[in-house]
Design an enzyme around this catalytic site. Sequence first.
Site, PDB file in Angstrom:
ATOM      1  N   HIS A  61       0.824  -1.204   0.000  1.00  6.49           N
ATOM      2  CA  HIS A  61       0.000   0.000   0.000  1.00  6.49           C
ATOM      3  C   HIS A  61       0.861   1.259   0.000  1.00  6.49           C
ATOM      4  CE1 HIS A  61      -3.578   2.398   0.553  1.00  6.49           C
ATOM      5  NE2 HIS A  61      -3.047   2.981   1.600  1.00  6.49           N
ATOM      6  N   ASP A  71      -6.636   8.858  -5.302  1.00  3.56           N
ATOM      7  CA  ASP A  71      -6.212   9.881  -4.342  1.00  3.56           C
ATOM      8  C   ASP A  71      -4.802  10.321  -4.718  1.00  3.56           C
ATOM      9  OD1 ASP A  71      -4.461   7.885  -3.369  1.00  3.56           O
ATOM     10  OD2 ASP A  71      -5.890   7.297  -1.814  1.00  3.56           O
ATOM     11  N   LYS A 108      -9.460  12.984  -2.793  1.00  3.37           N
ATOM     12  CA  LYS A 108     -10.403  12.364  -1.855  1.00  3.37           C
ATOM     13  C   LYS A 108     -10.153  12.864  -0.443  1.00  3.37           C
ATOM     14  CE  LYS A 108      -9.429   8.216  -0.749  1.00  3.37           C
ATOM     15  NZ  LYS A 108      -9.121   6.777  -0.918  1.00  3.37           N
ATOM     16  N   ARG A 145     -11.242  12.387   3.806  1.00  2.00           N
ATOM     17  CA  ARG A 145     -11.905  11.662   4.883  1.00  2.00           C
ATOM     18  C   ARG A 145     -11.835  12.500   6.140  1.00  2.00           C
ATOM     19  NH1 ARG A 145      -9.793   6.651   2.477  1.00  2.00           N
ATOM     20  NH2 ARG A 145     -11.551   5.243   2.046  1.00  2.00           N
ATOM     21  N   ASP A 186      -6.475   1.690  -8.506  1.00  4.30           N
ATOM     22  CA  ASP A 186      -6.269   1.678  -7.057  1.00  4.30           C
ATOM     23  C   ASP A 186      -5.534   0.399  -6.694  1.00  4.30           C
ATOM     24  OD1 ASP A 186      -6.315   2.563  -4.474  1.00  4.30           O
ATOM     25  OD2 ASP A 186      -8.500   2.574  -4.264  1.00  4.30           O
ATOM     26  N   GLY A 237     -16.335   2.005  -1.670  1.00  4.07           N
ATOM     27  CA  GLY A 237     -16.832   3.374  -1.543  1.00  4.07           C
ATOM     28  C   GLY A 237     -16.015   4.382  -2.321  1.00  4.07           C
TER      29      GLY A 237
END
Length: 314
Positions: free
Chosen positions: A131, A170, A193, A195, A220, A227
């Site tokens: 990631h 993102d 994006k 949050r 991604d 979502g």
Amino acid sequence: MNRGIAVFSGNAHRGFAEAVCRHLEMPLGGCDVFEFSNENIFVSFQENIRERDVFLVQPIVSPVNTRLMELLIMIDAAKRASAGRITAVIPYYAYGRSDKKDQPRVPITARLIANFLEVAGADRVLTVDLHAGQIQGFFNIPLDELTAYPLLAEYFRTAGLAHPVVVATDVGGAKSAAKMANRLGSDLAIVDKRRADNSESPTGSTLIGDVNGRDCVVVDDEILTGGTVAVAARLLRERGARSVHVASVHGLFTPGAVELLDAADLEQLVFTDSVPVPEGTFTRARTHVISIAPVIGDAIHRIHTGESVGALFS
């Protein structure tokens, strides 16, 4: 060629390990991994692995903590069976999102997992598209990070898309998306994006780039709830995108993700078999699964023979 190699699998994704062994033209090793009635995990190798080059294939997927413990105990069992070298083959590295201390009083769990693997006795790690790249630095043992983005790019290069635009979900994923855009010779757009808390749902986003009348490929590294992809797809459609395709390395698809993505007006979803393919059925969006077992198999062979793993992508 494969003298000395032994490949074993935990319970996370045995079919994938079997595919790797088919590519290597060798059988999957015998290994019992099970739980007693008190939920204690037990591992027993069913063949001699003394001084052999042992590869343990286990993505850390749901149930995450059980699969992690299986892998750690497999490593310990292999070490105590006098394996010559132990490589943890982890197609999907869980806890990768916890890679930094971005809030007060929170852990860096990705580093903790690295510590677990080293203490258990792993000599090296082979994984796919972490990631965050800095997770490599959490290890004091060799780590080879493979990437599936060239395979995804090749699929869309031959998909007949006219004037595609690669879209990062993102800012953090912009670098990987840019590499894929370069392979496709396409433009790049970025979804900014936001949050507000630790929930898995973005609260808002804006689009950087022009997608009007273009075929968009949303990229991604992993899809969990769906979502983020759903928000990106809606935003792209609002900005005039002609079609929306999704490319992801790790298609985890937690409960409800299949239904959410099916309703997101997507042309297709493309992901790899790094984790088990979800049981849910997409009824509207087409899906295509790309196998990375041959890439893992080639990497295992190169590690065993001392060849360059990086040369796989040159």
